[in-house]
Design a protein around this motif. Structure first.
Motif, PDB file in Angstrom:
ATOM      1  N   THR A  75      40.313  -4.803  30.673  1.00 36.68           N
ATOM      2  CA  THR A  75      41.264  -5.984  31.094  1.00 36.68           C
ATOM      3  C   THR A  75      41.815  -5.824  32.506  1.00 36.68           C
ATOM      4  O   THR A  75      42.759  -6.558  32.858  1.00 36.68           O
ATOM      5  N   VAL A  77      41.697  -6.592  36.223  1.00 36.98           N
ATOM      6  CA  VAL A  77      41.173  -7.350  37.121  1.00 36.98           C
ATOM      7  C   VAL A  77      40.606  -6.948  38.257  1.00 36.98           C
ATOM      8  O   VAL A  77      39.407  -6.986  38.657  1.00 36.98           O
ATOM      9  N   CYS A 116      43.375 -16.971  30.940  1.00 39.36           N
ATOM     10  CA  CYS A 116      43.526 -17.984  32.021  1.00 39.36           C
ATOM     11  C   CYS A 116      42.908 -17.599  33.322  1.00 39.36           C
ATOM     12  O   CYS A 116      42.657 -18.536  34.019  1.00 39.36           O
ATOM     13  N   ALA A 117      42.437 -16.305  33.255  1.00 36.75           N
ATOM     14  CA  ALA A 117      41.625 -15.924  34.530  1.00 36.75           C
ATOM     15  C   ALA A 117      40.302 -16.348  34.688  1.00 36.75           C
ATOM     16  O   ALA A 117      39.484 -16.438  35.610  1.00 36.75           O
ATOM     17  N   TYR A 166      44.629 -16.659  26.898  1.00 32.87           N
ATOM     18  CA  TYR A 166      46.121 -16.285  26.876  1.00 32.87           C
ATOM     19  C   TYR A 166      46.577 -16.508  28.448  1.00 32.87           C
ATOM     20  O   TYR A 166      45.611 -16.114  29.517  1.00 32.87           O
ATOM     21  N   HIS A 187      50.691  -3.813  34.949  1.00 28.87           N
ATOM     22  CA  HIS A 187      51.279  -5.083  34.750  1.00 28.87           C
ATOM     23  C   HIS A 187      52.642  -4.807  35.009  1.00 28.87           C
ATOM     24  O   HIS A 187      53.409  -3.877  35.121  1.00 28.87           O
ATOM     25  N   LEU A 188      53.311  -6.276  35.574  1.00 28.17           N
ATOM     26  CA  LEU A 188      54.401  -6.283  36.163  1.00 28.17           C
ATOM     27  C   LEU A 188      55.678  -5.808  35.209  1.00 28.17           C
ATOM     28  O   LEU A 188      56.338  -4.959  35.693  1.00 28.17           O
ATOM     29  N   LYS A 204      56.868  -2.481  43.485  1.00 23.22           N
ATOM     30  CA  LYS A 204      56.132  -3.388  44.695  1.00 23.22           C
ATOM     31  C   LYS A 204      55.952  -4.594  44.412  1.00 23.22           C
ATOM     32  O   LYS A 204      55.466  -5.009  43.396  1.00 23.22           O
ATOM     33  N   ILE A 205      56.520  -5.546  45.349  1.00 25.23           N
ATOM     34  CA  ILE A 205      56.410  -6.706  45.182  1.00 25.23           C
ATOM     35  C   ILE A 205      54.964  -7.228  46.037  1.00 25.23           C
ATOM     36  O   ILE A 205      54.743  -7.035  46.928  1.00 25.23           O
ATOM     37  N   PHE A 206      53.902  -7.560  45.234  1.00 24.52           N
ATOM     38  CA  PHE A 206      52.647  -7.824  46.107  1.00 24.52           C
ATOM     39  C   PHE A 206      52.660  -9.187  46.593  1.00 24.52           C
ATOM     40  O   PHE A 206      52.138 -10.337  46.055  1.00 24.52           O
ATOM     41  N   CYS A 217      54.108 -14.651  43.608  1.00 24.36           N
ATOM     42  CA  CYS A 217      53.417 -15.359  42.666  1.00 24.36           C
ATOM     43  C   CYS A 217      54.220 -15.770  41.339  1.00 24.36           C
ATOM     44  O   CYS A 217      55.099 -14.906  40.952  1.00 24.36           O
ATOM     45  N   ARG A 219      54.145 -16.813  37.435  1.00 24.30           N
ATOM     46  CA  ARG A 219      53.167 -16.438  36.125  1.00 24.30           C
ATOM     47  C   ARG A 219      53.688 -17.207  35.010  1.00 24.30           C
ATOM     48  O   ARG A 219      54.948 -17.108  35.058  1.00 24.30           O
ATOM     49  N   VAL A 257      57.680 -13.282  40.697  1.00 25.90           N
ATOM     50  CA  VAL A 257      57.958 -11.996  40.254  1.00 25.90           C
ATOM     51  C   VAL A 257      59.363 -11.676  40.798  1.00 25.90           C
ATOM     52  O   VAL A 257      59.762 -10.755  40.084  1.00 25.90           O
ATOM     53  N   ASP A 283      44.905 -12.294  43.354  1.00 31.66           N
ATOM     54  CA  ASP A 283      45.789 -12.929  42.774  1.00 31.66           C
ATOM     55  C   ASP A 283      46.107 -14.551  43.021  1.00 31.66           C
ATOM     56  O   ASP A 283      46.720 -14.948  44.230  1.00 31.66           O
ATOM     57  N   LEU A 287      49.883 -19.439  38.099  1.00 32.98           N
ATOM     58  CA  LEU A 287      49.331 -19.588  36.925  1.00 32.98           C
ATOM     59  C   LEU A 287      50.396 -20.108  35.727  1.00 32.98           C
ATOM     60  O   LEU A 287      50.985 -19.301  35.268  1.00 32.98           O
TER      61      LEU A 287
HETATM   62  N1  UFG Z   1      52.564  -7.721  40.521  1.00 32.02           N
HETATM   63  C1  UFG Z   1      53.410  -7.393  41.590  1.00 32.02           C
HETATM   64  N2  UFG Z   1      53.614  -5.897  41.607  1.00 32.02           N
HETATM   65  C2  UFG Z   1      53.204  -4.970  40.607  1.00 32.02           C
HETATM   66  C3  UFG Z   1      52.292  -5.668  39.499  1.00 32.02           C
HETATM   67  C4  UFG Z   1      52.077  -6.951  39.644  1.00 32.02           C
HETATM   68  O1  UFG Z   1      53.991  -7.850  42.344  1.00 32.02           O
HETATM   69  O2  UFG Z   1      53.372  -3.830  40.666  1.00 32.02           O
HETATM   70  C5  UFG Z   1      52.700  -9.193  40.358  1.00 32.02           C
HETATM   71  C6  UFG Z   1      51.042  -9.709  40.482  1.00 32.02           C
HETATM   72  O3  UFG Z   1      50.629  -9.924  41.928  1.00 32.02           O
HETATM   73  C7  UFG Z   1      51.047 -10.874  39.653  1.00 32.02           C
HETATM   74  C8  UFG Z   1      52.228 -10.820  38.733  1.00 32.02           C
HETATM   75  O4  UFG Z   1      52.891  -9.585  39.291  1.00 32.02           O
HETATM   76  O5  UFG Z   1      51.569 -11.963  40.550  1.00 32.02           O
HETATM   77  C9  UFG Z   1      51.679 -10.387  37.416  1.00 32.02           C
HETATM   78  O6  UFG Z   1      50.838  -9.396  37.373  1.00 32.02           O
HETATM   79  P1  UFG Z   1      50.167  -8.738  36.286  1.00 32.02           P
HETATM   80  O7  UFG Z   1      49.265  -7.712  36.855  1.00 32.02           O
HETATM   81  O8  UFG Z   1      51.211  -8.389  35.399  1.00 32.02           O
HETATM   82  O9  UFG Z   1      49.194  -9.865  35.669  1.00 32.02           O
HETATM   83  P2  UFG Z   1      48.169 -10.836  36.201  1.00 32.02           P
HETATM   84  O10 UFG Z   1      48.994 -11.990  36.395  1.00 32.02           O
HETATM   85  O11 UFG Z   1      47.238 -10.039  37.123  1.00 32.02           O
HETATM   86  O12 UFG Z   1      47.298 -11.016  34.769  1.00 32.02           O
HETATM   87  C10 UFG Z   1      45.777 -11.105  34.878  1.00 32.02           C
HETATM   88  C11 UFG Z   1      45.245 -12.270  34.517  1.00 32.02           C
HETATM   89  C12 UFG Z   1      45.148 -12.352  32.877  1.00 32.02           C
HETATM   90  C13 UFG Z   1      44.546 -11.005  32.324  1.00 32.02           C
HETATM   91  C14 UFG Z   1      45.385  -9.909  32.889  1.00 32.02           C
HETATM   92  C15 UFG Z   1      44.764  -8.460  32.565  1.00 32.02           C
HETATM   93  O13 UFG Z   1      45.812 -13.460  34.904  1.00 32.02           O
HETATM   94  O14 UFG Z   1      44.381 -13.243  32.232  1.00 32.02           O
HETATM   95  O15 UFG Z   1      45.257  -9.898  34.454  1.00 32.02           O
HETATM   96  O16 UFG Z   1      45.453  -7.217  32.751  1.00 32.02           O
HETATM   97  F1  UFG Z   1      44.516 -10.922  31.144  1.00 32.02           F
END
Ligand code: UFG
Length: 326
Positions: A75, A77, A116-117, A166, A187-188, A204-206, A217, A219, A257, A283, A287
């Protein structure tokens, strides 16, 4: 019995718990590449890799499988962009092995973990199930391919399936039997909790230049126990003759975020240092999903439907998991 692939992982273990609480017997199948031994608390366990078709057959010979919930998948990405083969072999080829054996043993009900990806960059928010699907990474692409294959298989082999897309799974079992633990963690919310606990210096804020109100971003965070509950409802829907369907699973509320970090400060009572850095490739800015269809057809009603509840359960689990050792 219900076969739960990936039942030693984050979402699979929560669903396995809910299935058992609902009175189902389960067989958990996991290759333990990312699964956790201590998440195997319910049902029987078979350590099998879905790359091994004969080993899958053995499981179907040993147990009377009525339906399958297929969680097992990679999982990350970002990793899927760097090493697409790893993703297509596991998430696509190995999934086809499973479907092949289901077909051989005439198991006709499936709940599939989609994402949702599969939508890619949204053209309109909230995303509904009929939104065009143009994934922007191999992870989403592979999940979409499985969705399309399911459509063909359902027509040819009378398989009935529910694909659940999801949004951002988050939080943990409120009883803390299982929770979120990834290695590596990307994951955030768990990373923010690491920062809140002083285990990492900062979060870190991406990217802070997205076209969103605060530039970060947005979510749609959905509690893992609510996701698990949707799987039980999807299974019951299939058991009562429901036709193949696709459902979004989200709360319909978007959080940036920065908002997630602010909420985590309140929940934990700790300071959290945030450092703004460049965007993470791949990213989408926003979403957020509409789950109207799942609410109407499956009668699904999320219980942990606000960010405070989600982060509170994540934090309770985090504290327990880090004291007990990882
Ligand atoms: N983010 C940060 N800093 C971090 C980690 C994440 O700013 O250290 C931001 C990301 O850029 C994003 C948000 O927080 O905007 C959420 O990021 P996540 O990595 O927690 O999750 P994603 O939104 O990337 O989720 C994606 C897909 C899902 C998928 C999941 C798999 O949208 O469908 O990744 O890990 F299942």
């Amino acid at each position: 019995m219900i076969l739960v692939t990936g039942g030693a992982g984050y979402i699979g273990s929560h669903a396995n718990k809910e299935l058992n609480l609902a009175g189902y017997e389960t067989v958990v199948l996991d290759n333990m590449s990312y699964g956790h031994q201590d998440f195997l608390k319910w049902g029987v366990f078979e350590e099998v890799d879905l790359g091994d078709t004969e080993a899958i057959r053995d499981v179907f010979r040993k147990y009377e499988i009525e339906a399958v919930m297929h969680f097992a998948a990679f999982t990350y990405v970002g990793e899927s962009v760097e090493d697409p083969q790893k993703y297509y072999l596991n998430n696509l080829r190995n999934t086809l092995n499973l479907f092949q054996v289901m077909n051989e043993f005439e198991v006709k009900k499936l709940v599939f973990s989609s994402t949702c990806a599969t939508y890619g960059n949204p053209q309109k928010i909230p995303l509904t199930e009929d939104h065009p699907q143009n994934p922007i990474n191999p992870y989403g692409q592979g999940k979409l391919m499985v969705e399309k294959i399911l459509k063909d298989y359902s027509q040819a082999y009378d398989l009935r399936y529910v694909s659940l897309r999801y949004f951002n799974a988050a939080g943990a079992d409120p009883e803390q039997d299982v929770g979120e633990r990834h290695d590596p963690e990307t994951h955030l919310i768990p990373l923010i909790l690491d920062a809140a606990a002083g285990k990492r210096e900062d979060i870190k804020i991406f990217g802070t230049d997205y076209p969103t109100p605060d530039g970060t971003c947005i979510r749609d965070y959905i509690h893992v126990t609510d996701l698990a509950d949707a799987h039980i409802k999807a299974l019951k829907y299939l058991e009562t003759g429901g036709k193949s369907e696709v459902f979004n699973l989200g709360n319909g509320n978007g959080f940036s975020v920065r908002e997630v970090i602010e909420e985590a400060k309140k929940v934990t009572g700790n300071q959290i240092k945030a450092t703004e850095i460049e965007r993470r490739p791949g990213d989408p800015p926003i979403l957020v999903g509409s789950s109207k269809k799942a609410r109407e057809i499956l009668k699904w009603q999320p219980k942990y439907d606000d960010l405070t509840k989600i982060i509170t359960t994540a934090w309770e689990w985090y504290k327990k998991d880090n004291e007990v050792g990882m």
